[in-house]
Design a protein around this motif. Structure first.
Motif, PDB file in Angstrom:
ATOM      1  N   THR A  93       0.918  -1.144  -0.146  1.00  0.00           N
ATOM      2  CA  THR A  93      -0.084   0.086   0.014  1.00  0.00           C
ATOM      3  C   THR A  93       0.981   1.166   0.081  1.00  0.00           C
ATOM      4  O   THR A  93       0.490   2.356  -0.736  1.00  0.00           O
ATOM      5  CB  THR A  93      -0.966   0.051   1.207  1.00  0.00           C
ATOM      6  N   HIS A 103       1.447   2.027  10.002  1.00  0.00           N
ATOM      7  CA  HIS A 103       2.196   0.872   9.104  1.00  0.00           C
ATOM      8  C   HIS A 103       2.400   1.452   7.611  1.00  0.00           C
ATOM      9  O   HIS A 103       3.386   1.273   6.980  1.00  0.00           O
ATOM     10  CB  HIS A 103       1.292  -0.114   8.917  1.00  0.00           C
ATOM     11  N   ASP A 138       0.903  12.310  14.455  1.00  0.00           N
ATOM     12  CA  ASP A 138       0.130  11.349  14.772  1.00  0.00           C
ATOM     13  C   ASP A 138      -0.305  11.476  16.408  1.00  0.00           C
ATOM     14  O   ASP A 138       0.170  12.562  16.836  1.00  0.00           O
ATOM     15  CB  ASP A 138       1.082  10.040  15.048  1.00  0.00           C
ATOM     16  N   ALA A 176      -4.301   8.562   8.170  1.00  0.00           N
ATOM     17  CA  ALA A 176      -4.709   7.920   9.415  1.00  0.00           C
ATOM     18  C   ALA A 176      -6.160   7.377   9.247  1.00  0.00           C
ATOM     19  O   ALA A 176      -6.184   6.309   8.742  1.00  0.00           O
ATOM     20  CB  ALA A 176      -4.802   9.141  10.514  1.00  0.00           C
TER      21      ALA A 176
END
Ligand code: NAD
Length: 350
Positions: free
Chosen positions: A155, A187, A207, A242
């Motif tokens: 991805t 990830h 984050d 996110a």
């Protein structure tokens, strides 16, 4: 509970309901379209309040998979399975084997894979009853890591290729010195950051947890920004990696970037916001086009004659698909998400 009259029903080919009184399994499989090939899509287990909620989810998700598969140039259609129940309480081997018998009953028109609440071990139990399972073992990796079955590297590689191509299309440049703000250092986000750093991009990251941020700061020289500021920065690109709906009525007016290109699913809180972005001159890489590397990964892991290189080359086609979308969106003066839907429909039409 109606099916054909359901607002999410969109000429789905097959909707099957299954219950197994011995294990308590209650599940639905929806096959949206198989014009391009057998349907592929994950199996989700969720404590739905009732079967009506589960039906809504499976109809919507299976349709989305048809569009994703078409945009990924896969000879595959769209399908999805949902299991009604709490994955932490109700799952066991016999339960998943019953799910395997359900999948098998559709004779290969639906191939199952992982989704929320379902692990590789669960899929291995499914695979004792049917061969129509993907994602139980891994032999290739798009970023040269040890293959684990986690599709995030693929991805992230697809988002990187797509973002790079979008920068080339919009700014006419490579990535050197291009400012990219990444929302989410998980990830996919961290692996995207790593590839962008290797090509000279200037990184800003946010984050809600510190682990990924510390790595990005130390290893990639990224600037850490507060989560509420990341989408508002005066950068070239924002990359939502996110959760969904990060482009919404509240955040959109403050976006100053020229490009939105990231991994998150359902980035637009409403489809109509694609047209608002278009009017503002912000180029949006449709989420289900740029984040499709993981599905391409699952597809290649099932082929006995593929390779890491073949998988990378397939994923890299995301760049060409995005260019086709941008060119048509410009020619037709319309939003990229609407053009993407139309291209997918052309590809899977009979
Ligand atoms: P992940 O859970 O590993 O990472 C998401 C990160 O976002 C986490 O570190 C989380 O703390 C952070 N986050 C959550 N809310 C935030 C906020 N408000 N501001 C900033 N950071 C926030 O997930 P992932 O596998 O990296 O996937 C990222 C996104 O891409 C998800 O939306 C996922 O659905 C989508 N996606 C992932 C894949 C895949 O192969 N993993 C494939 C397609 C789409």
């Amino acid at each position: 509970m109606s099916v054909f009259e359901h607002p999410e029903f969109d000429a789905h080919e097959h909707v099957a309901f299954y219950s197994d009184p011995v294990t308590g399994l209650k599940a639905i499989i929806a096959i949206h379209n198989t014009n391009l090939g057998p349907s592929l899509g994950g199996c989700r287990m969720w404590p739905y309040l009732n079967s009506s909620e589960a039906l809504t989810d499976v109809l919507r998700l299976s349709k989305g998979m048809t569009y994703k598969a078409a945009m990924a140039n896969l000879q595959q259609g769209g399908g999805k399975a949902v299991i009604i129940g709490d994955p932490r309480k109700q799952k066991n081997e016999a339960f998943m084997q019953a799910m395997g018998r359900f999948v098998e009953s559709l004779s290969g028109k639906y191939i199952t894979a992982e989704d929320s609440g379902i692990t590789v071990d669960d899929l291995k139990a499914v695979a004792t009853q049917t061969s129509h399972v993907a994602g139980t073992f891994a032999q290739y990796n798009a970023l040269g890591e040890a293959p684990t079955g986690n599709p995030a590297p693929s991805t992230a590689y697809g988002v990187f290729v797509g973002l790079k191509q979008t920068v080339k299309h919009v700014l006419g440049s490579d990535l050197k010195g291009v400012k990219v703000a990444i929302q989410g250092m998980g990830h996919v986000g961290f692996r995207l950051a790593k590839q962008l750093h290797a090509e000279g991009a200037e990184l800003y990251v946010a984050d809600i947890f510190p682990e990924g941020l510390a790595r990005a700061q130390e290893e990639l020289g990224a600037t850490v920004v507060a989560p509420e500021e990341i989408l508002t920065l005066a950068v070239d690109v924002i990359a939502p990696c996110a959760m969904g709906s990060s482009i919404n009525d509240e955040s959109l007016p403050d976006i100053r970037a020229k490009i939105i290109a990231g991994a998150a699913n359902n980035q637009l809180a409403r489809e109509e916001l694609g047209s608002v972005l278009h009017q503002k001159g912000i180029v949006y890489a449709p989420d289900y086009v740029i984040n499709v590397g993981g599905i391409i990964d699952i597809y290649h892991q099932k082929q006995n004659d593929s390779s890491d290189t073949a998988m990378r080359e397939h994923i890299a086609k995301i760049g060409d698909t995005l260019c086709e979308i941008y060119e048509r969106a410009e020619a037709e003066n319309t939003a990229t998400n609407l053009v993407a839907n139309r291209i997918a429909e052309e590809r899977f039409a009979k």
